[in-house]
Motif scaffolding. Structure first.
Motif, PDB file in Angstrom:
ATOM      1  N   GLN A 267     -53.330 -72.219   9.533  1.00 43.12           N
ATOM      2  CA  GLN A 267     -53.740 -73.474  10.166  1.00 43.12           C
ATOM      3  C   GLN A 267     -52.719 -74.575   9.907  1.00 43.12           C
ATOM      4  O   GLN A 267     -52.414 -75.363  10.787  1.00 43.12           O
ATOM      5  CB  GLN A 267     -55.110 -73.910   9.643  1.00 43.12           C
ATOM      6  CG  GLN A 267     -56.226 -72.992  10.136  1.00 43.12           C
ATOM      7  CD  GLN A 267     -57.607 -73.554   9.850  1.00 43.12           C
ATOM      8  OE1 GLN A 267     -57.759 -74.466   9.061  1.00 43.12           O
ATOM      9  NE2 GLN A 267     -58.611 -72.991  10.496  1.00 43.12           N
ATOM     10  N   ASN A 268     -52.181 -74.588   8.683  1.00 41.31           N
ATOM     11  CA  ASN A 268     -51.141 -75.571   8.378  1.00 41.31           C
ATOM     12  C   ASN A 268     -49.904 -75.343   9.235  1.00 41.31           C
ATOM     13  O   ASN A 268     -49.329 -76.295   9.772  1.00 41.31           O
ATOM     14  CB  ASN A 268     -50.756 -75.479   6.898  1.00 41.31           C
ATOM     15  CG  ASN A 268     -51.460 -76.523   6.065  1.00 41.31           C
ATOM     16  OD1 ASN A 268     -51.303 -77.708   6.327  1.00 41.31           O
ATOM     17  ND2 ASN A 268     -52.248 -76.093   5.106  1.00 41.31           N
ATOM     18  N   PHE A 269     -49.485 -74.087   9.335  1.00 43.04           N
ATOM     19  CA  PHE A 269     -48.307 -73.769  10.159  1.00 43.04           C
ATOM     20  C   PHE A 269     -48.551 -74.184  11.617  1.00 43.04           C
ATOM     21  O   PHE A 269     -47.682 -74.762  12.263  1.00 43.04           O
ATOM     22  CB  PHE A 269     -48.011 -72.260  10.127  1.00 43.04           C
ATOM     23  CG  PHE A 269     -47.437 -71.753   8.831  1.00 43.04           C
ATOM     24  CD1 PHE A 269     -47.057 -72.613   7.814  1.00 43.04           C
ATOM     25  CD2 PHE A 269     -47.249 -70.380   8.640  1.00 43.04           C
ATOM     26  CE1 PHE A 269     -46.516 -72.129   6.620  1.00 43.04           C
ATOM     27  CE2 PHE A 269     -46.704 -69.887   7.459  1.00 43.04           C
ATOM     28  CZ  PHE A 269     -46.343 -70.760   6.447  1.00 43.04           C
ATOM     29  N   THR A 271     -50.850 -76.334  12.942  1.00 46.52           N
ATOM     30  CA  THR A 271     -50.965 -77.787  13.198  1.00 46.52           C
ATOM     31  C   THR A 271     -49.589 -78.443  13.127  1.00 46.52           C
ATOM     32  O   THR A 271     -49.276 -79.313  13.931  1.00 46.52           O
ATOM     33  CB  THR A 271     -51.929 -78.511  12.234  1.00 46.52           C
ATOM     34  OG1 THR A 271     -51.673 -78.049  10.918  1.00 46.52           O
ATOM     35  CG2 THR A 271     -53.372 -78.283  12.558  1.00 46.52           C
ATOM     36  N   ASN A 272     -48.751 -78.008  12.179  1.00 45.03           N
ATOM     37  CA  ASN A 272     -47.386 -78.553  12.126  1.00 45.03           C
ATOM     38  C   ASN A 272     -46.621 -78.219  13.408  1.00 45.03           C
ATOM     39  O   ASN A 272     -45.953 -79.082  13.982  1.00 45.03           O
ATOM     40  CB  ASN A 272     -46.609 -77.976  10.942  1.00 45.03           C
ATOM     41  CG  ASN A 272     -46.954 -78.661   9.632  1.00 45.03           C
ATOM     42  OD1 ASN A 272     -47.540 -79.733   9.624  1.00 45.03           O
ATOM     43  ND2 ASN A 272     -46.584 -78.029   8.535  1.00 45.03           N
ATOM     44  N   ALA A 273     -46.723 -76.962  13.839  1.00 44.19           N
ATOM     45  CA  ALA A 273     -45.983 -76.527  15.031  1.00 44.19           C
ATOM     46  C   ALA A 273     -46.386 -77.379  16.240  1.00 44.19           C
ATOM     47  O   ALA A 273     -45.531 -77.836  17.012  1.00 44.19           O
ATOM     48  CB  ALA A 273     -46.235 -75.044  15.293  1.00 44.19           C
ATOM     49  N   ILE A 274     -47.695 -77.625  16.372  1.00 46.23           N
ATOM     50  CA  ILE A 274     -48.151 -78.428  17.519  1.00 46.23           C
ATOM     51  C   ILE A 274     -47.697 -79.882  17.351  1.00 46.23           C
ATOM     52  O   ILE A 274     -47.203 -80.510  18.288  1.00 46.23           O
ATOM     53  CB  ILE A 274     -49.697 -78.345  17.665  1.00 46.23           C
ATOM     54  CG1 ILE A 274     -50.118 -76.908  17.987  1.00 46.23           C
ATOM     55  CG2 ILE A 274     -50.190 -79.308  18.750  1.00 46.23           C
ATOM     56  CD1 ILE A 274     -51.620 -76.686  18.025  1.00 46.23           C
ATOM     57  N   LYS A 275     -47.828 -80.379  16.116  1.00 51.68           N
ATOM     58  CA  LYS A 275     -47.490 -81.779  15.844  1.00 51.68           C
ATOM     59  C   LYS A 275     -46.009 -82.050  16.107  1.00 51.68           C
ATOM     60  O   LYS A 275     -45.643 -83.061  16.692  1.00 51.68           O
ATOM     61  CB  LYS A 275     -47.842 -82.062  14.378  1.00 51.68           C
ATOM     62  CG  LYS A 275     -47.756 -83.476  13.936  1.00 51.68           C
ATOM     63  CD  LYS A 275     -48.746 -83.775  12.795  1.00 51.68           C
ATOM     64  CE  LYS A 275     -48.319 -83.193  11.468  1.00 51.68           C
ATOM     65  NZ  LYS A 275     -49.011 -83.841  10.333  1.00 51.68           N
ATOM     66  N   TYR A 276     -45.145 -81.154  15.643  1.00 52.14           N
ATOM     67  CA  TYR A 276     -43.711 -81.421  15.708  1.00 52.14           C
ATOM     68  C   TYR A 276     -43.028 -80.757  16.910  1.00 52.14           C
ATOM     69  O   TYR A 276     -41.844 -80.440  16.853  1.00 52.14           O
ATOM     70  CB  TYR A 276     -43.050 -81.035  14.381  1.00 52.14           C
ATOM     71  CG  TYR A 276     -43.646 -81.797  13.214  1.00 52.14           C
ATOM     72  CD1 TYR A 276     -43.572 -83.194  13.183  1.00 52.14           C
ATOM     73  CD2 TYR A 276     -44.320 -81.159  12.186  1.00 52.14           C
ATOM     74  CE1 TYR A 276     -44.152 -83.924  12.140  1.00 52.14           C
ATOM     75  CE2 TYR A 276     -44.890 -81.873  11.138  1.00 52.14           C
ATOM     76  CZ  TYR A 276     -44.803 -83.256  11.126  1.00 52.14           C
ATOM     77  OH  TYR A 276     -45.379 -83.968  10.100  1.00 52.14           O
ATOM     78  N   LEU A 332     -48.374 -82.940   2.291  1.00 49.89           N
ATOM     79  CA  LEU A 332     -49.032 -82.070   1.307  1.00 49.89           C
ATOM     80  C   LEU A 332     -49.310 -80.674   1.845  1.00 49.89           C
ATOM     81  O   LEU A 332     -49.460 -79.727   1.084  1.00 49.89           O
ATOM     82  CB  LEU A 332     -50.363 -82.693   0.860  1.00 49.89           C
ATOM     83  CG  LEU A 332     -50.246 -83.937  -0.012  1.00 49.89           C
ATOM     84  CD1 LEU A 332     -51.619 -84.560  -0.233  1.00 49.89           C
ATOM     85  CD2 LEU A 332     -49.599 -83.594  -1.339  1.00 49.89           C
ATOM     86  N   GLY A 333     -49.366 -80.550   3.171  1.00 50.23           N
ATOM     87  CA  GLY A 333     -49.764 -79.286   3.790  1.00 50.23           C
ATOM     88  C   GLY A 333     -48.936 -78.090   3.318  1.00 50.23           C
ATOM     89  O   GLY A 333     -49.485 -77.102   2.839  1.00 50.23           O
ATOM     90  N   LEU A 334     -47.620 -78.204   3.428  1.00 52.03           N
ATOM     91  CA  LEU A 334     -46.776 -77.063   3.065  1.00 52.03           C
ATOM     92  C   LEU A 334     -46.734 -76.846   1.560  1.00 52.03           C
ATOM     93  O   LEU A 334     -46.557 -75.725   1.085  1.00 52.03           O
ATOM     94  CB  LEU A 334     -45.355 -77.246   3.621  1.00 52.03           C
ATOM     95  CG  LEU A 334     -45.236 -77.103   5.145  1.00 52.03           C
ATOM     96  CD1 LEU A 334     -43.803 -77.364   5.590  1.00 52.03           C
ATOM     97  CD2 LEU A 334     -45.693 -75.720   5.608  1.00 52.03           C
TER      98      LEU A 334
HETATM   99 MG   LIG Z   1     -48.734 -80.608   7.903  1.00 55.87          MG
END
Ligand SMILES: [Mg+2]
Ligand SMILES: Nc1ncnc2c1ncn2[C@@H]1O[C@H](COP(=O)(O)OP(=O)(O)O)[C@@H](O)[C@H]1O
Length: 370
Positions: A267-269, A271-276, A332-334
């Motif tokens: 989920q972290n990966f 959400t980051n992928a979508i965000k960035y 903090l996610g990663l």
């Molecule tokens: Mg993140």
């Protein structure tokens, strides 16, 4: 004759006193240095030598020769300076010792006026107590940073959610059309979702930091897991005009590990992928490996520079890239992902090129079945 004996006894009493005092202060873990009114060293203990990084202090040495203090701005200060015009104990936690090799140590320093008198009628002097508080200081700094990141990150989504909810309320009262209300509610919902994700990261983080995470394993159907994640994140991806694909190795078997942590990492990966990523796609793939499963989350986004790649798993790290800063985040996610990866005996890696895209991968082994 009698006179000399008395004198001798007097001297040895003073010497005895001095020895007792020396052994007393030597048993202390804090550095202690007593100085006379001219700030010349009278007596000191072993812990002080350790802190000052020297083997011996000649009695009468000016304290400033052995204790090089600097203030917050790394400007030199003397102990005499610190006690100027004061008759009470001075305590500081803001000064540091500067060593000859350029390194610095955060210091707790207490300077108390005393009467030093081995016979000589009560000479005024000072007792200086020194303690290395570098560790406490870094904890304090970390806590301050934490509070500042969290409070800053909470402000925007709460304001947006608040505004949208009150807007929806207003529209509902005026009985306006539904689409405007749904729009507001959607916005508010998104922000609250972001907050709950952040609170999830924080609670995971605090449990990980206190070693309270345990590994509860089960058989995971990787097909089902990725299909669920696709369903969960597709709306977010589509809202940004991104495609969300999943690619599943047909040879995949059940993976025996912690469903909760694998999910958290993916989920972290994702959400980051979508965000960035501003245009293109996000692809989540799973393939079978000899010991377990490798998951890849690939995006066609902003990418991560070589220098930043080394830092993305650090606590609070966020790239200085303005495109990163356009989005909310705590950094903090990663960090949490890296902690969970350890618990899973997994390995994490990333491959990225600036302006091209990023792939985060994690290889998760099967845990022994109990
Ligand atoms: Mg993140
Ligand atoms: N898919 C990605 N593309 C580009 N940069 C990324 C990606 N994932 C992570 N990063 C970078 O790594 C940093 C740390 O990520 P993370 O710990 O999840 O923090 P956050 O998402 O809160 O910023 C991000 O701020 C960003 O700079």
């Amino acid at each position: 004759m009698a006179k000399t004996t008395t004198k001798k006894t007097g001297a040895s009493i003073a010497e005895l006193e001095r020895q007792r005092l020396t052994s007393l202060i030597n048993s202390m873990t804090d550095g202690v240095v007593a100085v006379d009114k001219n700030f010349k060293v009278v007596i000191y203990n072993g812990a002080a030598l350790g802190l000052l990084d020297i083997n011996h202090i000649q009695e009468g040495t000016p304290l400033g020769d052995v204790l090089k203090l600097v203030d917050k701005d790394e400007k030199a200060v003397t102990v005499a300076h610190l006690v100027e015009k004061r008759n009470i104990a001075t305590i500081s936690r803001d000064h540091r010792i500067s060593y000859s090799d350029g390194s610095l140590v955060n210091l707790y320093i207490s300077i108390a006026p005393v009467h030093l008198g081995y016979g000589k009628a009560a000479d005024q002097g000072f007792v200086v107590v020194l303690r290395d508080i570098t560790h406490e200081k870094s904890l304090e700094e970390e806590r301050d940073e934490f509070i500042s990141v969290v409070s800053h990150e909470l402000r925007t989504p709460i304001a947006i959610a608040e505004g949208n909810l009150s807007n929806a309320q207003l529209l509902a009262e005026k009985q306006l059309q539904a689409p405007e209300i749904t729009g507001s509610l959607q916005q508010a919902y998104n922000q609250v979702t972001f907050l709950s994700g952040m609170i999830n990261d924080l609670s995971m983080l605090s449990r990980a930091e206190h070693n309270k995470l345990t590994l509860k394993t089960a058989d995971i159907n990787v097909h089902d897991l990725l299909n669920e994640l696709k369903k969960l994140y597709e709306p977010q991806a589509h809202e940004k005009g991104l495609a969300l694909h999943i690619r599943l190795d047909p040879k995949l078997e059940l993976l025996h590990t912690s469903q909760l942590y694998v999910r958290e990492i993916l989920q972290n990966f994702i959400t980051n992928a979508i965000k960035y990523t501003d245009k293109g796609s996000v692809t989540v793939a799973a393939k079978s490996t000899p010991r377990g499963v490798t998951f890849d989350v690939h995006d066609t986004g902003i990418g991560i520079s070589k220098g930043d790649q080394e830092k993305v798993f650090q606590k609070f790290f966020r790239s200085e890239d303005f495109r990163t800063r356009q989005h909310n985040g705590t950094g903090l996610g990663l960090y949490v992902c890296a902690k969970l990866t350890k618990l899973l005996d997994a390995t994490i890696s990333l491959d990225s090129e600036l302006n091209k895209g990023t792939t985060f991968s994690i290889t998760v082994p099967n845990q022994p079945k109990k």
